[in-house]
Design a protein around this motif. Sequence first.
Motif: not given
Length: 336
Positions: A144-165
């Motif tokens: 599940k997604v808990f939080s996201m943000d974007t800057k320039n050409n980057i998108l960061v996705v924080a999920m359950a189980n402490r995972q970040v894509h």
Amino acid sequence: MQEPISTQFEIADPPRDGISSLVFNPLDSNQLLVSSWDSTVRLYDIEQNRQLLRFDHEGAVLDVCFGDGQVAYSGGIAKKLTMLDLATNTTKLLGSHEEAIRSICWNTETQNVYTGSWDKTLKVWDPRLEEKKAEIKKVILPQKVFSMDTKNNILVVAMANRQVHVYDVRNMDAPLYTRETSLKYMLKSIRCMPNGEGYACASIEGRVALEFFDTSEESQAKKYAFKSHRQTINDTEVVYPVNTLAFHPTHGTFASGGSDCVVSIWDGVHRKRIRQFPRFPDEISSLAFSPDGKTLAIASSYTYDEGERDHSPDAIYIRTLSETDCRPRAAVNSSN
């Protein structure tokens, strides 16, 4: 010449239930957009301290963001992504997820909207297209997604189980990096650094971590995590969730808000706390800096960490920042 003292006031006519998100208009530091569990999105003029617009939704709104110009996007428990036209006070449905939409981002490079959901998917939307055609990409995620943000050409996705894509928005077929944060418990917020070099993420364990995109040994040596939002009560350390983060647009310092009802300003580079403001009536659920960096919006709103209990009315505070409130500590010291 004595610097002005920071001042603070409360926004009139706030939401009646939990405040989920605050965001300033990137082109107008007087306009603040607020989403809430009371099923509304409200637009305020903070200079005049009045509500300009109100959009009613079918269920609790969990996130909202500005798009290009006088357009915003909202989503939440109703599972629908809605485009809000602030100039005409009208709405347009772009599409939906199978579960609640938790986080929404607008990327200026692609002119697309990105939504992260509890249905373990990330979707990309082109708002120029009609409903049923606006969804242009669907990415299956492991959690599940808990939080996201974007800057320039980057998108960061924080999920359950402490995972970040970490994604390059120009090619969403696979993440650039898949990381497991050094934080040991559930993530609450993730925000990109203004210089685009990395991100900060916060968790329920009262800790914040700074990570960097560059995979070189030199850059990775700069990453670290630190304790925050803790209090000693009767000789016992009580740890509070860090619910929200916000970077200052010019100084690169950042604010954190926790369930201890405290807002702190941090110099991540020099690893120091710059300021801690007096406690607010209730938990800090969201923070936002104005694009000119002169104002910090603060949502004091119970986040139900302890289930149902008596709590203060939901409130939004606008704090006018003094010159030294957010400047990096080294810069402050050199000017003394």
